[in-house]
Design a protein around this motif. Sequence first.
Motif, short mmCIF file in Angstrom:
data_model
loop_
_atom_site.label_atom_id
_atom_site.label_comp_id
_atom_site.label_asym_id
_atom_site.label_seq_id
_atom_site.Cartn_x
_atom_site.Cartn_y
_atom_site.Cartn_z
N GLU A 159 35.13 36.53 41.03
CA GLU A 159 34.87 37.78 41.74
C GLU A 159 35.22 37.65 43.22
O GLU A 159 35.90 38.50 43.80
CB GLU A 159 33.40 38.17 41.58
CG GLU A 159 33.00 39.40 42.33
CD GLU A 159 31.51 39.71 42.23
OE1 GLU A 159 31.14 40.84 42.58
OE2 GLU A 159 30.72 38.83 41.82
N ALA A 217 39.06 37.53 43.74
CA ALA A 217 39.70 38.84 43.63
C ALA A 217 39.41 39.70 44.86
O ALA A 217 40.31 40.36 45.40
CB ALA A 217 39.22 39.56 42.36
N ARG A 256 42.10 41.10 47.63
CA ARG A 256 42.18 42.54 47.89
C ARG A 256 41.94 42.84 49.36
O ARG A 256 42.66 43.61 49.98
CB ARG A 256 41.16 43.29 47.02
CG ARG A 256 40.98 44.76 47.37
CD ARG A 256 42.24 45.58 47.33
NE ARG A 256 42.82 45.59 46.00
CZ ARG A 256 44.08 45.96 45.75
NH1 ARG A 256 44.88 46.35 46.72
NH2 ARG A 256 44.54 45.93 44.52
N VAL A 308 44.73 43.06 41.29
CA VAL A 308 44.60 41.60 41.20
C VAL A 308 43.70 41.28 40.01
O VAL A 308 42.69 41.93 39.79
CB VAL A 308 44.05 40.98 42.53
CG1 VAL A 308 42.70 41.55 42.89
CG2 VAL A 308 43.99 39.48 42.44
N GLU A 309 44.13 40.30 39.24
CA GLU A 309 43.34 39.81 38.10
C GLU A 309 43.18 38.31 38.26
O GLU A 309 44.13 37.61 38.58
CB GLU A 309 44.05 40.08 36.78
CG GLU A 309 44.20 41.54 36.43
CD GLU A 309 44.92 41.72 35.10
OE1 GLU A 309 44.59 41.01 34.13
OE2 GLU A 309 45.82 42.57 35.06
N VAL A 310 41.96 37.84 38.02
CA VAL A 310 41.67 36.42 38.12
C VAL A 310 41.10 35.96 36.78
O VAL A 310 40.14 36.54 36.28
CB VAL A 310 40.65 36.12 39.24
CG1 VAL A 310 40.34 34.62 39.30
CG2 VAL A 310 41.17 36.62 40.59
N ILE A 369 45.84 33.57 38.84
CA ILE A 369 45.80 34.86 39.53
C ILE A 369 47.06 35.65 39.20
O ILE A 369 48.18 35.15 39.34
CB ILE A 369 45.67 34.65 41.05
CG1 ILE A 369 44.40 33.85 41.33
CG2 ILE A 369 45.68 35.98 41.80
CD1 ILE A 369 44.31 33.28 42.70
#
Length: 140
Positions: A56, A59, A63, A76-78, A101
């Motif tokens: 969390e 990301a 951002r 964005v995806e982690v 990422i």
Amino acid sequence: MTDAPTTARLVENGRSPFAVDISVSGHTLLGDEPAEMGGADLGPAPYDLLASALGECTAMTVRWYARQQNWPLEKVEVTLTHQKGGPNSSSSRQDVFTKTILLSGDALTADQRAKLIEIAAKCPVQRTLEGTPLILTAAE
């Protein structure tokens, strides 16, 4: 100057041998151990929450930086994994976190993508885990 403290309160709820109600910053969560560890898998286990916190924070940090630079980051995806030991570990007991990422945004340049990945490694939770936090334990 210090940041305001975060207080989390955890109370056993009796729904499984390890289940706890978690109250933090006005939010309520349920934590438990998986069945193979003696719980009832009613909620995330402690390391699930720790890995989630790191992901969390990563990301959000990416951002935040993209917004500061006004870069065209769409999403964005982690994906974060945690394990004890492994091929990149110095011991079988060492905690190994692996962050993958995915940066979405066709208009991002290669340099912008590289900088965002660099920034991802500087999120506050990662810095805490890499540091030497002081944990004090006291009876009430």
